[in-house]
Design a protein around this motif. Sequence first.
Motif, short mmCIF file in Angstrom:
data_model
loop_
_atom_site.label_atom_id
_atom_site.label_comp_id
_atom_site.label_asym_id
_atom_site.label_seq_id
_atom_site.Cartn_x
_atom_site.Cartn_y
_atom_site.Cartn_z
N GLU A 50 0.82 -1.00 -0.02
CA GLU A 50 0.00 0.26 -0.06
C GLU A 50 1.07 1.11 0.20
N GLU A 52 4.07 1.76 -1.22
CA GLU A 52 4.69 1.52 -2.73
C GLU A 52 3.70 2.51 -3.09
N GLU A 53 2.39 1.58 -3.61
CA GLU A 53 1.87 2.25 -4.63
C GLU A 53 1.62 3.31 -3.74
N ALA A 54 1.18 4.50 -2.90
CA ALA A 54 0.71 5.70 -2.32
C ALA A 54 1.89 6.30 -2.96
N ASN A 55 3.50 6.20 -2.25
CA ASN A 55 4.45 6.64 -2.55
C ASN A 55 4.66 6.83 -4.14
N GLU A 56 4.28 5.80 -5.37
CA GLU A 56 4.16 5.65 -6.90
C GLU A 56 2.95 7.15 -7.16
N THR A 57 1.79 6.94 -6.24
CA THR A 57 0.86 8.00 -6.54
C THR A 57 0.95 9.52 -6.44
N LEU A 58 2.15 9.58 -5.58
CA LEU A 58 2.24 10.69 -4.93
C LEU A 58 3.45 11.33 -6.38
N LYS A 60 4.14 10.83 -9.26
CA LYS A 60 3.08 10.88 -10.59
C LYS A 60 2.60 12.01 -10.23
N ASN A 61 1.67 12.64 -8.91
CA ASN A 61 1.42 13.94 -8.42
C ASN A 61 2.42 15.36 -8.87
#
Length: 247
Positions: A50, A52-58, A60-61
Amino acid sequence: MKKIKILSIVVVLSLSLFGCSEDTDIKEEYNKKISDLEDKNKELMDRNREIEEANETLLKNIDLLEDNIENLQLEIEETAYSQFRGGLLYVGYEDNELLRVVDHQGSIKALPVEYAEDINVIEANTLIQVLDKVEVHTDSELGNEWYYVAIPVYDTPMDYKGWIRVSETIPYSKENQKQITNVSITNGEKIVESYEFPNFEGEVNYEIADNISGKIEEFRNGYVRLSCVGGRAIWVKEDSLIYPELP
């Protein structure tokens, strides 16, 4: 004899059964601990996924925000240059315009247009040197006059030349000469390098002024503190200050 044998067998069987029961309890407790650890490990792995997925989203943002900032900067520059189209008429300046005073906090710009980027701050009561003068002929700046100036700097000499509206300056005159903050010190005068006010009645380590200029920061008890090149803070007597000559 038979009774003894039978009793021995019973004892052996009882011990065996008791030992097996105890081993079973230990194994069950061990297996439960392993199961708990596996569950905890799975929980941590899920949590890590979770994160890692949040970090990837951040990330991208962040990339998206950086792109937006770059696009906005381009829009600002395009707006400035569109305001700038039309040309500059170099009108020159009079001898009495060589030095001007900015009596309020202002700024110099990269271009002689209102929407151009500010590149440096001008403190109130700063004396600036005029290098050129133009009349701007654009839709938004029709007929407005700008000075290309140099402002005093006492640290890294970056962005110390730029544009300011003529209307944001006033003439340098006898009336405001003693109000400006950029001054020099008479060579040979005693100075003290210190941020705090020195105890002039006690023992003071004096230096001798040699081609020193700076910005007035504070007046106290007949002395003045200047900010000078290299981050130096210098105290000197007020009557040792030299204000630039009038044009």
